[in-house]
Design a protein around this motif. Structure first.
Motif, PDB file in Angstrom:
ATOM      1  N   SER A 231       0.838  -1.198   0.000  1.00  0.00           N
ATOM      2  CA  SER A 231       0.000   0.000   0.000  1.00  0.00           C
ATOM      3  C   SER A 231       0.870   1.244   0.000  1.00  0.00           C
ATOM      4  CB  SER A 231      -0.906  -0.008   1.231  1.00  0.00           C
ATOM      5  OG  SER A 231      -1.612   1.211   1.365  1.00  0.00           O
ATOM      6  N   TYR A 232       0.310   2.338  -0.489  1.00  0.00           N
ATOM      7  CA  TYR A 232       1.012   3.618  -0.398  1.00  0.00           C
ATOM      8  C   TYR A 232       1.028   4.106   1.046  1.00  0.00           C
ATOM      9  CZ  TYR A 232       1.139   3.983  -5.466  1.00  0.00           C
ATOM     10  OH  TYR A 232       1.407   3.769  -6.790  1.00  0.00           O
ATOM     11  N   ASP A 233       0.059   3.641   1.826  1.00  0.00           N
ATOM     12  CA  ASP A 233       0.055   3.942   3.242  1.00  0.00           C
ATOM     13  C   ASP A 233       1.024   2.993   3.942  1.00  0.00           C
ATOM     14  OD1 ASP A 233      -0.613   5.201   5.534  1.00  0.00           O
ATOM     15  OD2 ASP A 233      -2.642   4.367   5.711  1.00  0.00           O
ATOM     16  N   HIS A 234       1.532   3.383   5.093  1.00  0.00           N
ATOM     17  CA  HIS A 234       2.476   2.532   5.811  1.00  0.00           C
ATOM     18  C   HIS A 234       1.766   1.287   6.341  1.00  0.00           C
ATOM     19  CE1 HIS A 234       5.855   1.288   8.231  1.00  0.00           C
ATOM     20  NE2 HIS A 234       5.060   1.212   9.291  1.00  0.00           N
ATOM     21  N   VAL A 235       2.374   0.123   6.148  1.00  0.00           N
ATOM     22  CA  VAL A 235       1.818  -1.142   6.624  1.00  0.00           C
ATOM     23  C   VAL A 235       2.806  -1.775   7.600  1.00  0.00           C
ATOM     24  CG1 VAL A 235       1.064  -3.460   5.970  1.00  0.00           C
ATOM     25  CG2 VAL A 235       0.539  -1.514   4.480  1.00  0.00           C
ATOM     26  N   PRO A 271      -4.378   3.898  -7.674  1.00  0.00           N
ATOM     27  CA  PRO A 271      -4.100   5.285  -8.093  1.00  0.00           C
ATOM     28  C   PRO A 271      -2.916   5.850  -7.322  1.00  0.00           C
ATOM     29  CG  PRO A 271      -6.445   4.966  -7.717  1.00  0.00           C
ATOM     30  CD  PRO A 271      -5.767   3.727  -7.227  1.00  0.00           C
ATOM     31  N   GLN A 272      -2.014   6.568  -8.002  1.00  0.00           N
ATOM     32  CA  GLN A 272      -0.851   7.177  -7.353  1.00  0.00           C
ATOM     33  C   GLN A 272      -1.324   8.332  -6.475  1.00  0.00           C
ATOM     34  OE1 GLN A 272       1.639   8.922  -6.438  1.00  0.00           O
ATOM     35  NE2 GLN A 272       3.388   7.577  -6.702  1.00  0.00           N
ATOM     36  N   PRO A 273      -1.023   8.305  -5.167  1.00  0.00           N
ATOM     37  CA  PRO A 273      -1.517   9.353  -4.261  1.00  0.00           C
ATOM     38  C   PRO A 273      -1.190  10.769  -4.723  1.00  0.00           C
ATOM     39  CG  PRO A 273      -0.533   7.570  -3.016  1.00  0.00           C
ATOM     40  CD  PRO A 273      -0.233   7.301  -4.452  1.00  0.00           C
ATOM     41  N   GLU A 302       2.768  12.801   7.174  1.00  0.00           N
ATOM     42  CA  GLU A 302       1.847  12.245   6.182  1.00  0.00           C
ATOM     43  C   GLU A 302       0.501  12.954   6.307  1.00  0.00           C
ATOM     44  OE1 GLU A 302       1.125   7.816   4.645  1.00  0.00           O
ATOM     45  OE2 GLU A 302       0.111   8.190   6.561  1.00  0.00           O
ATOM     46  N   VAL A 303       0.031  13.533   5.204  1.00  0.00           N
ATOM     47  CA  VAL A 303      -1.235  14.261   5.209  1.00  0.00           C
ATOM     48  C   VAL A 303      -2.323  13.542   4.409  1.00  0.00           C
ATOM     49  CG1 VAL A 303      -0.158  16.494   5.604  1.00  0.00           C
ATOM     50  CG2 VAL A 303      -0.451  15.668   3.253  1.00  0.00           C
ATOM     51  N   MET A 304      -1.905  12.590   3.569  1.00  0.00           N
ATOM     52  CA  MET A 304      -2.806  11.706   2.838  1.00  0.00           C
ATOM     53  C   MET A 304      -2.095  10.366   2.743  1.00  0.00           C
ATOM     54  SD  MET A 304      -4.075  14.066  -0.407  1.00  0.00           S
ATOM     55  CE  MET A 304      -4.430  12.564  -1.341  1.00  0.00           C
ATOM     56  N   PRO A 305      -2.823   9.257   2.595  1.00  0.00           N
ATOM     57  CA  PRO A 305      -2.140   7.973   2.440  1.00  0.00           C
ATOM     58  C   PRO A 305      -1.099   8.027   1.320  1.00  0.00           C
ATOM     59  CG  PRO A 305      -4.472   7.612   2.750  1.00  0.00           C
ATOM     60  CD  PRO A 305      -4.286   9.098   2.605  1.00  0.00           C
ATOM     61  N   GLY A 306       0.172   7.835   1.677  1.00  0.00           N
ATOM     62  CA  GLY A 306       1.240   7.837   0.685  1.00  0.00           C
ATOM     63  C   GLY A 306       1.773   9.206   0.338  1.00  0.00           C
ATOM     64  N   VAL A 307       1.238  10.247   0.946  1.00  0.00           N
ATOM     65  CA  VAL A 307       1.696  11.612   0.648  1.00  0.00           C
ATOM     66  C   VAL A 307       2.279  12.228   1.918  1.00  0.00           C
ATOM     67  CG1 VAL A 307       1.035  13.934  -0.074  1.00  0.00           C
ATOM     68  CG2 VAL A 307       0.002  11.941  -1.177  1.00  0.00           C
ATOM     69  N   GLU A 308       3.601  12.508   1.857  1.00  0.00           N
ATOM     70  CA  GLU A 308       4.280  13.112   2.989  1.00  0.00           C
ATOM     71  C   GLU A 308       4.841  14.474   2.586  1.00  0.00           C
ATOM     72  OE1 GLU A 308       7.301  10.557   4.491  1.00  0.00           O
ATOM     73  OE2 GLU A 308       5.922   8.923   4.989  1.00  0.00           O
ATOM     74  N   GLY A 309       4.784  15.412   3.530  1.00  0.00           N
ATOM     75  CA  GLY A 309       5.367  16.726   3.309  1.00  0.00           C
ATOM     76  C   GLY A 309       6.437  16.985   4.364  1.00  0.00           C
ATOM     77  N   SER A 340       3.801  25.446   0.409  1.00  0.00           N
ATOM     78  CA  SER A 340       3.886  25.334  -1.055  1.00  0.00           C
ATOM     79  C   SER A 340       3.616  23.886  -1.453  1.00  0.00           C
ATOM     80  CB  SER A 340       5.274  25.761  -1.564  1.00  0.00           C
ATOM     81  OG  SER A 340       6.272  24.870  -1.107  1.00  0.00           O
ATOM     82  N   VAL A 341       3.140  23.720  -2.685  1.00  0.00           N
ATOM     83  CA  VAL A 341       2.813  22.373  -3.165  1.00  0.00           C
ATOM     84  C   VAL A 341       3.247  22.235  -4.617  1.00  0.00           C
ATOM     85  CG1 VAL A 341       0.446  23.136  -3.688  1.00  0.00           C
ATOM     86  CG2 VAL A 341       0.967  20.690  -3.531  1.00  0.00           C
ATOM     87  N   ASP A 342       3.954  21.127  -4.909  1.00  0.00           N
ATOM     88  CA  ASP A 342       4.427  20.846  -6.269  1.00  0.00           C
ATOM     89  C   ASP A 342       4.211  19.361  -6.533  1.00  0.00           C
ATOM     90  OD1 ASP A 342       5.664  20.492  -8.665  1.00  0.00           O
ATOM     91  OD2 ASP A 342       7.535  21.499  -8.120  1.00  0.00           O
ATOM     92  N   PRO A 343       3.002  18.969  -6.986  1.00  0.00           N
ATOM     93  CA  PRO A 343       2.686  17.545  -7.194  1.00  0.00           C
ATOM     94  C   PRO A 343       3.641  16.855  -8.159  1.00  0.00           C
ATOM     95  CG  PRO A 343       0.701  18.889  -7.291  1.00  0.00           C
ATOM     96  CD  PRO A 343       1.869  19.837  -7.316  1.00  0.00           C
ATOM     97  N   ALA A 344       4.055  17.553  -9.222  1.00  0.00           N
ATOM     98  CA  ALA A 344       4.923  16.925 -10.227  1.00  0.00           C
ATOM     99  C   ALA A 344       6.255  16.507  -9.629  1.00  0.00           C
ATOM    100  CB  ALA A 344       5.140  17.881 -11.393  1.00  0.00           C
ATOM    101  N   ALA A 345       6.774  17.323  -8.704  1.00  0.00           N
ATOM    102  CA  ALA A 345       8.063  17.019  -8.074  1.00  0.00           C
ATOM    103  C   ALA A 345       7.886  16.261  -6.765  1.00  0.00           C
ATOM    104  CB  ALA A 345       8.830  18.309  -7.813  1.00  0.00           C
TER     105      ALA A 345
END
Length: 399
Positions: A231-235, A271-273, A302-309, A340-345
């Motif tokens: 999973s993209y979330d931690h298991v 789907p890629q987070p 982590e602010v969404m499953p698989g998404v860390e800032g 700031s947010v840069d999804p591509a990077a």
């Protein structure tokens, strides 16, 4: 009576064969008696014998449908009943003669190292019973080279078997399917691996779970989904999110035919987070998050499953802190503001202190010259952040 007639009678009497237990004889069906037995005349002996229905391998009420007067049967003498030669009678069997031929055939195959095939007729305590023409037994330990929990799956199956032990006098036939099972699985494994292509998505079933991942049955071959690819979330443990027998879709990451290893991923079929970050997160948003990792330069939240800032150390608190673990710990729930947010990077800059009240009076920290610059930890993994992002305000302090 003339001399020639006496001679003919003597020759006829001498030509009559003696019948002994164990002899193989031919018997002509003469009649059926009230006990549902066949009366036969034993060829070349001048005596009769009886063959019970069970020794013909048929039910008593089907006897006359299976055998007719005048039929010639191959039989074996089981025992003698009666005392005088003329009125004597013998108990005969067709079934045991057939069994004897089967035993002889099996013994030859055993001596030549050949295998046999036989259907499983019964599941009993400790193994399987098969019909090899005679009763054969497969101990549970010889059914497969792997542990088999439910033996009922074999009932009715035709199995390839090795002959382990044979003793006809005791009707003892011990067989093994272990080597054949291994060969069959190897053939299935090779066939299944030949069909797999790196990058394709296939369906499978969770076969077993370990602490480091899940083995997926792809139909003849197992592949491994490492815990990091579930999973993209931690298991923490695969058993937290998967169950044995569960149907799953997996992406083929690698096929190593030489070592028989297949690497799979479940999360890469999802789907890629970061694809959703641009739609769901914007600069200035306030989000709930969980501290995942602490480094010398900040905290990854982590602010969404698989998404860390990244919350840079300078954005953790208005107070000066030497290391993030002075005020944070992994697993801690925090609120963060998006800088700031840069999804591509795959870059997300966050702040905790932006949501905290600024102290009434702040003493400005003394400027440091370049000779006393702090060491900065460079992360080994790809975080999406540049060296400048990680160093942050420390460069400003040195101007």
């Amino acid at each position: 009576m003339s001399e020639s007639e006496n001679k003919d009678l003597l020759e006829a009497l001498n030509s009559v064969k003696e019948v002994n237990v164990g002899d193989v004889v031919k018997g002509e069906v003469l009649a059926f008696d009230e006990n549902k037995q066949v009366i036969v005349g034993i060829e070349g002996t001048g005596v009769e014998g009886v063959v019970p229905a069970r020794e013909l391998g048929v039910k008593a009420d089907e006897l006359e449908d299976k055998v007719s007067v005048g039929d010639m049967l191959d039989l074996v003498v089981i025992s003698k009943i009666g005392s005088d030669k003329e009125g004597g009678s013998f108990l005969l069997s067709q079934r045991r003669l057939q069994a004897r031929k089967v035993w002889d055939d099996i013994e030859k195959k055993f001596e030549n190292g050949e295998t046999i095939t036989a259907p499983v007729t019964q599941v009993v305590k400790g193994g399987l019973v098969v019909d090899a023409g005679v009763r054969g037994f497969i101990p549970a330990s010889m059914i497969s080279d792997r542990y088999v929990e439910d033996l009922n799956q074999y009932k009715g199956q035709e199995l390839k078997l090795q002959i382990v032990e044979i003793e006809p006098s005791e009707n003892r036939l011990i067989l093994s399917h272990k080597e054949a099972a291994k060969e069959e699985r190897e053939a299935q494994r090779k066939e299944a691996m030949d069909k797999l292509t790196v990058g394709e998505t296939v369906e499978g079933k969770v076969a077993r779970l370990t602490n480091f991942g899940a083995f997926i049955d792809l139909g003849g071959v197992d592949g491994l989904v490492h815990v990091s690819e579930i999973s993209y979330d931690h298991v923490n443990k695969p058993s937290d999110v998967l169950k044995v027998g569960q149907d799953v879709k997996v992406k083929v990451l690698d096929v190593d035919e030489e070592h028989g290893r297949i690497s799979l991923s479940i999360k890469q079929t999802l789907p890629q987070p970061w694809d959703e970050v641009g739609e769901k997160i914007a600069e200035g948003d306030v989000l709930d998050g969980t501290v995942k990792r602490l480094t010398s330069f900040g905290a990854f939240v982590e602010v969404m499953p698989g998404v860390e800032g990244l919350v840079h150390i300078s954005q953790i608190s208005h107070k000066h802190i030497a290391t993030p673990n002075e005020v944070l710990e992994p697993g801690q729930e925090v609120k963060v503001k998006v800088l700031s947010v840069d999804p591509a990077a795959h870059r997300l800059a966050l702040s905790i202190k932006a949501l905290q009240e600024k102290p009434a009076a702040e003493k400005s920290a003394p400027k440091k010259n370049n000779n006393n610059a702090k060491k900065v930890e460079i992360p080994e993994e790809e975080t999406g952040f540049t060296l400048g992002d990680i160093i942050g305000d420390e460069l400003k302090d040195q101007k």
